[in-house]
Design a protein around this motif. Structure first.
Motif, PDB file in Angstrom:
ATOM      1  N   PHE A   1      32.031  43.354  28.895  1.00  0.00           N
ATOM      2  CA  PHE A   1      30.719  42.839  29.290  1.00  0.00           C
ATOM      3  C   PHE A   1      30.329  43.470  30.619  1.00  0.00           C
ATOM      4  CE2 PHE A   1      33.464  40.093  31.649  1.00  0.00           C
ATOM      5  CZ  PHE A   1      32.740  39.600  32.724  1.00  0.00           C
ATOM      6  N   TYR A   2      29.058  43.261  31.025  1.00  0.00           N
ATOM      7  CA  TYR A   2      28.517  43.885  32.231  1.00  0.00           C
ATOM      8  C   TYR A   2      28.211  42.819  33.281  1.00  0.00           C
ATOM      9  CZ  TYR A   2      27.986  48.282  29.684  1.00  0.00           C
ATOM     10  OH  TYR A   2      28.230  49.431  28.984  1.00  0.00           O
ATOM     11  N   PRO A   3      29.141  42.569  34.213  1.00  0.00           N
ATOM     12  CA  PRO A   3      28.877  41.595  35.278  1.00  0.00           C
ATOM     13  C   PRO A   3      27.904  42.155  36.306  1.00  0.00           C
ATOM     14  CG  PRO A   3      31.001  42.638  35.614  1.00  0.00           C
ATOM     15  CD  PRO A   3      30.479  43.169  34.310  1.00  0.00           C
TER      16      PRO A   3
ATOM     17  N   LYS B   1      51.114  25.660  19.311  1.00  0.00           N
ATOM     18  CA  LYS B   1      51.315  25.389  20.735  1.00  0.00           C
ATOM     19  C   LYS B   1      50.269  26.135  21.558  1.00  0.00           C
ATOM     20  CE  LYS B   1      54.885  25.509  24.340  1.00  0.00           C
ATOM     21  NZ  LYS B   1      56.276  25.908  24.684  1.00  0.00           N
ATOM     22  N   SER B   2      49.805  25.511  22.654  1.00  0.00           N
ATOM     23  CA  SER B   2      48.768  26.077  23.500  1.00  0.00           C
ATOM     24  C   SER B   2      49.363  26.965  24.596  1.00  0.00           C
ATOM     25  CB  SER B   2      47.939  24.954  24.145  1.00  0.00           C
ATOM     26  OG  SER B   2      47.027  25.485  25.069  1.00  0.00           O
ATOM     27  N   TYR B   3      48.783  28.155  24.756  1.00  0.00           N
ATOM     28  CA  TYR B   3      49.169  29.078  25.815  1.00  0.00           C
ATOM     29  C   TYR B   3      47.914  29.464  26.594  1.00  0.00           C
ATOM     30  CZ  TYR B   3      53.619  29.624  23.337  1.00  0.00           C
ATOM     31  OH  TYR B   3      54.836  29.386  22.719  1.00  0.00           O
ATOM     32  N   LYS B   4      47.987  29.456  27.904  1.00  0.00           N
ATOM     33  CA  LYS B   4      46.826  29.753  28.735  1.00  0.00           C
ATOM     34  C   LYS B   4      47.124  30.904  29.700  1.00  0.00           C
ATOM     35  CE  LYS B   4      44.740  25.130  28.729  1.00  0.00           C
ATOM     36  NZ  LYS B   4      44.232  24.030  29.586  1.00  0.00           N
ATOM     37  N   THR B   5      46.094  31.729  29.921  1.00  0.00           N
ATOM     38  CA  THR B   5      46.193  32.785  30.930  1.00  0.00           C
ATOM     39  C   THR B   5      45.720  32.232  32.276  1.00  0.00           C
ATOM     40  OG1 THR B   5      43.950  33.568  30.489  1.00  0.00           O
ATOM     41  CG2 THR B   5      45.722  34.543  29.189  1.00  0.00           C
ATOM     42  N   ASN B   6      45.999  32.951  33.331  1.00  0.00           N
ATOM     43  CA  ASN B   6      45.561  32.536  34.655  1.00  0.00           C
ATOM     44  C   ASN B   6      44.131  32.983  34.926  1.00  0.00           C
ATOM     45  OD1 ASN B   6      48.116  31.456  35.299  1.00  0.00           O
ATOM     46  ND2 ASN B   6      48.855  33.491  35.909  1.00  0.00           N
ATOM     47  N   GLU B   7      43.448  32.255  35.819  1.00  0.00           N
ATOM     48  CA  GLU B   7      42.147  32.700  36.294  1.00  0.00           C
ATOM     49  C   GLU B   7      42.337  33.929  37.190  1.00  0.00           C
ATOM     50  OE1 GLU B   7      40.161  29.584  38.324  1.00  0.00           O
ATOM     51  OE2 GLU B   7      39.544  28.545  36.494  1.00  0.00           O
ATOM     52  N   GLU B   8      41.338  34.824  37.156  1.00  0.00           N
ATOM     53  CA  GLU B   8      41.427  36.032  37.973  1.00  0.00           C
ATOM     54  C   GLU B   8      40.101  36.247  38.694  1.00  0.00           C
ATOM     55  OE1 GLU B   8      44.144  37.674  38.320  1.00  0.00           O
ATOM     56  OE2 GLU B   8      45.351  36.957  36.619  1.00  0.00           O
ATOM     57  N   LYS B   9      40.160  36.566  39.981  1.00  0.00           N
ATOM     58  CA  LYS B   9      38.965  36.835  40.766  1.00  0.00           C
ATOM     59  C   LYS B   9      38.654  38.325  40.716  1.00  0.00           C
ATOM     60  CE  LYS B   9      36.822  36.156  45.282  1.00  0.00           C
ATOM     61  NZ  LYS B   9      36.971  35.628  46.657  1.00  0.00           N
ATOM     62  N   ILE B  10      37.420  38.657  40.315  1.00  0.00           N
ATOM     63  CA  ILE B  10      36.995  40.056  40.176  1.00  0.00           C
ATOM     64  C   ILE B  10      35.876  40.331  41.176  1.00  0.00           C
ATOM     65  CG2 ILE B  10      36.212  41.830  38.574  1.00  0.00           C
ATOM     66  CD1 ILE B  10      38.877  40.523  37.803  1.00  0.00           C
ATOM     67  N   SER B  11      35.989  41.438  41.912  1.00  0.00           N
ATOM     68  CA  SER B  11      34.991  41.811  42.915  1.00  0.00           C
ATOM     69  C   SER B  11      34.173  43.007  42.429  1.00  0.00           C
ATOM     70  CB  SER B  11      35.673  42.179  44.234  1.00  0.00           C
ATOM     71  OG  SER B  11      36.416  41.080  44.729  1.00  0.00           O
ATOM     72  N   ILE B  12      32.877  42.959  42.712  1.00  0.00           N
ATOM     73  CA  ILE B  12      31.975  44.051  42.350  1.00  0.00           C
ATOM     74  C   ILE B  12      31.716  44.908  43.586  1.00  0.00           C
ATOM     75  CG2 ILE B  12      29.734  44.656  41.360  1.00  0.00           C
ATOM     76  CD1 ILE B  12      31.562  43.167  39.451  1.00  0.00           C
TER      77      ILE B  12
ATOM     78  N   SER C   1      41.730  46.496  36.589  1.00  0.00           N
ATOM     79  CA  SER C   1      41.703  46.361  38.042  1.00  0.00           C
ATOM     80  C   SER C   1      41.015  45.040  38.384  1.00  0.00           C
ATOM     81  CB  SER C   1      40.945  47.536  38.673  1.00  0.00           C
ATOM     82  OG  SER C   1      40.788  47.341  40.068  1.00  0.00           O
ATOM     83  N   HIS C   2      41.193  44.593  39.626  1.00  0.00           N
ATOM     84  CA  HIS C   2      40.495  43.399  40.088  1.00  0.00           C
ATOM     85  C   HIS C   2      39.209  43.767  40.837  1.00  0.00           C
ATOM     86  CE1 HIS C   2      44.299  41.486  39.081  1.00  0.00           C
ATOM     87  NE2 HIS C   2      43.682  40.311  39.172  1.00  0.00           N
ATOM     88  N   THR C   3      38.868  45.048  40.833  1.00  0.00           N
ATOM     89  CA  THR C   3      37.603  45.494  41.412  1.00  0.00           C
ATOM     90  C   THR C   3      36.858  46.311  40.359  1.00  0.00           C
ATOM     91  OG1 THR C   3      38.611  47.503  42.315  1.00  0.00           O
ATOM     92  CG2 THR C   3      38.510  45.552  43.754  1.00  0.00           C
ATOM     93  N   LEU C   4      35.539  46.304  40.463  1.00  0.00           N
ATOM     94  CA  LEU C   4      34.706  46.989  39.477  1.00  0.00           C
ATOM     95  C   LEU C   4      33.478  47.540  40.173  1.00  0.00           C
ATOM     96  CD1 LEU C   4      34.200  47.484  36.357  1.00  0.00           C
ATOM     97  CD2 LEU C   4      32.798  45.422  36.435  1.00  0.00           C
ATOM     98  N   VAL C   5      33.081  48.755  39.786  1.00  0.00           N
ATOM     99  CA  VAL C   5      31.863  49.349  40.331  1.00  0.00           C
ATOM    100  C   VAL C   5      30.652  48.726  39.646  1.00  0.00           C
ATOM    101  CG1 VAL C   5      30.538  51.487  40.584  1.00  0.00           C
ATOM    102  CG2 VAL C   5      33.014  51.505  40.904  1.00  0.00           C
ATOM    103  N   LYS C   6      29.636  48.411  40.432  1.00  0.00           N
ATOM    104  CA  LYS C   6      28.434  47.765  39.919  1.00  0.00           C
ATOM    105  C   LYS C   6      27.819  48.559  38.770  1.00  0.00           C
ATOM    106  CE  LYS C   6      24.083  45.734  41.516  1.00  0.00           C
ATOM    107  NZ  LYS C   6      23.169  45.566  42.674  1.00  0.00           N
ATOM    108  N   ASN C   7      27.353  47.823  37.753  1.00  0.00           N
ATOM    109  CA  ASN C   7      26.693  48.356  36.551  1.00  0.00           C
ATOM    110  C   ASN C   7      27.659  49.002  35.561  1.00  0.00           C
ATOM    111  OD1 ASN C   7      24.091  47.611  37.477  1.00  0.00           O
ATOM    112  ND2 ASN C   7      23.967  49.487  38.688  1.00  0.00           N
ATOM    113  N   GLU C   8      28.974  48.935  35.824  1.00  0.00           N
ATOM    114  CA  GLU C   8      29.934  49.426  34.840  1.00  0.00           C
ATOM    115  C   GLU C   8      30.432  48.272  33.975  1.00  0.00           C
ATOM    116  OE1 GLU C   8      33.159  51.670  36.327  1.00  0.00           O
ATOM    117  OE2 GLU C   8      31.922  53.353  36.965  1.00  0.00           O
ATOM    118  N   ALA C   9      30.955  48.623  32.806  1.00  0.00           N
ATOM    119  CA  ALA C   9      31.485  47.601  31.907  1.00  0.00           C
ATOM    120  C   ALA C   9      32.847  47.123  32.405  1.00  0.00           C
ATOM    121  CB  ALA C   9      31.615  48.169  30.499  1.00  0.00           C
ATOM    122  N   PHE C  10      33.039  45.812  32.371  1.00  0.00           N
ATOM    123  CA  PHE C  10      34.354  45.237  32.687  1.00  0.00           C
ATOM    124  C   PHE C  10      35.086  45.005  31.372  1.00  0.00           C
ATOM    125  CE2 PHE C  10      37.195  41.600  33.365  1.00  0.00           C
ATOM    126  CZ  PHE C  10      37.956  42.109  34.416  1.00  0.00           C
TER     127      PHE C  10
END
Length: 487
Positions: free
Chosen positions: A86-88, A104-115, A27-36
């Motif tokens: 990890f624990y954000p 060959k180089s492959y890159k993932t996209n940046e993702e914004k995560i909300s707590i 998910s792009h949201t996470l509950v505080k103190n939980e592992a991402f």
């Protein structure tokens, strides 16, 4: 030869058509103190994953890895999947990750995560709450926190696991008196923690979480199915006040001192015992020194023994000094200061002082008497007496020699008897027993998960356990560490 080169280049070209890297997020949201938790999955022949050790200043752990081989249209490719955790602590940007596949180089996209802040779960089937006997506290003051989880008896719960408590700004220790009982239509679990406030100000304990695996009775499948349910408790708020200046003890204490003797010969040791007993943060007593000039002092480390009785933290602090001097001296009184919350004031208590007298006359008198005795004995009798003394002395030495051997054997036998008795009486604590009884890695991880971040060495062993299939090699080291931590 050219044909073989062409075929090799052709298959290399075809394999790159299937090269790819994917990022999976729950998910792009996470509950505080939980592992991402996120997953990187790569396809190809020669795959090099990025080195991910830190994200937003937090340590990242690789918690799982899997490899497989796929055949697509006759082409063989590898599939490697790595899971990270990890624990954000706040909103963050999950960076782009670069993976090298077949050069060959492959890159993932940046993702914004909300707590997001956790909220207490409202349910007719579950209830998870935390409560305390005190909310207005002083730094160093102890209190009891009680976790209570209850669920309807008709719910088929296959597994329960508590998230590691986040007691920031508090020192804590689980009390070994967990309860399970029935309350009407509910089954109730109750766990207590001994807590100490560490910092002043308005502090809080965030909602705690429980993971429940439940049999899904609403499933229409002919096969049994389960679902996972996350249940949160309420939060607790505290008002923590600072102690008066230069005071670090709070509670009620008594201090006593004693010596084994107050008159000794020169060079003979005096044993001085200092003891403090009471209720409160007795572990915070600073080491005490005895300031005496021109003496030699040997001291043992303080021995601290504590217990919890009627939700009170009781204990004793004891230290022994051996003091050797060549002239008379005084052991000064020792004082302790503590804050009595009931009286709302600082209390001072001190021991008596002790005057120690050093004697050296007795040794001189013995020598004079011996010389005088030799002078008044007639010369003829002296020879005869000396012979008798010599015989008696030899006999005494033989007797004392054998008595010494017998006494030494008795002491050695008693020592081994005491050690053996202690070993027989010593029983493993509940947590150690539970670890020993765990037969699978999952059982062991569920047992130890709640003890993460208590000790660095234990954390490392738990992370190693997650990566290995052979748990027997780690169980002994985990049990040894738990015994050292007295968990």
């Amino acid at each position: 030869m050219k044909i073989f080169k062409f075929i090799s280049l052709f298959f290399l070209f075809v394999s790159t058509l299937f090269a790819d890297v994917k990022l999976y997020l729950p998910s792009h949201t996470l509950v505080k103190n939980e592992a991402f938790i996120f997953v990187l999955e790569a396809y190809g022949n020669d795959i090099t994953f990025p080195n991910i050790s830190l994200i937003d200043g937090q340590i990242v752990q690789e918690v799982a890895s899997s490899n497989s081989t796929n055949i697509i249209n006759g082409n063989i490719t590898k599939q490697i999947k790595k899971t990270y955790s990890f624990y954000p602590t706040k909103d963050f940007i999950l960076p782009s990750f670069e993976t090298i596949i077949d050069g060959k180089s492959y890159k993932t996209n940046e993702e914004k995560i909300s707590i997001q802040k956790a909220l207490k779960t409202q349910s007719n089937f579950f209830d998870f709450s935390i409560k305390t006997n005190k909310n207005d506290l002083y730094i160093g003051e102890n209190f009891i926190l009680t976790m209570t989880f209850k669920y309807k008896k008709d719910i088929d719960i296959l597994d329960l696991s508590f998230d590691k408590p986040n007691f920031e700004n508090f020192w804590y220790k689980q009390i070994d008196n967990s309860k399970k009982y029935e309350d009407g239509d509910f089954t109730v679990f109750e766990i207590k923690f001994l807590m100490f406030a560490l910092k002043e100000g308005d502090r809080k304990i965030e909602p705690l979480g429980i993971n429940a695996k439940i049999m899904d009775n609403n499933s229409y499948s002919i096969f049994s199915s389960t679902r996972n349910k996350k249940i949160y408790s309420n939060e607790l708020n505290f008002n923590i006040k600072s102690l008066p200046a230069n005071i670090n003890l709070i509670g009620e204490f008594d201090i006593n001192a004693s010596v084994d003797k107050q008159t000794v010969k020169k060079g003979e040791a005096v044993s001085f015992k200092l003891s403090i007993k009471g209720k409160g943060n007795i572990d915070d007593i600073h080491d005490i020194k005895i300031p005496i000039d021109e003496v030699t002092i040997y001291e043992n480390k303080p021995i601290i023994k504590t217990q919890i009785s009627n939700d009170e933290y009781l204990g004793g602090w004891e230290k022994v000094f051996s003091i050797i001097a060549n002239k008379s001296f005084t052991i000064p009184s020792v004082k302790i200061d503590y804050f009595d919350k009931t009286l709302s004031k600082t209390i001072s208590k001190q021991t008596n002082s002790f005057d120690i007298q050093i004697l050296d006359e007795e040794i001189k008198k013995d020598v004079v008497l011996e010389k005088a005795t030799k002078k008044i004995i007639p010369e003829e009798d002296t020879k005869e007496i000396i012979k008798v003394i010599e015989k008696t002395s030899t006999l005494d030495r033989v007797i004392f020699f054998f008595l010494g051997i017998v006494f030494s054997l008795l002491i050695i036998s008693l020592y081994f008897y005491v050690i053996t008795s202690k070993r027989k009486k010593q029983e493993d604590k509940p947590l150690v027993k539970k670890v020993k009884e765990s037969k699978t890695k999952d059982e062991l991880l569920k047992t130890l998960a709640v003890y993460l971040k208590i000790d660095t060495k234990l954390d490392l062993l738990i992370f190693q356990l997650e990566k290995t299939q052979d748990i027997n090699s780690l169980k002994k080291e985990i049990i040894k560490t738990l015994k050292e931590l007295k968990l």
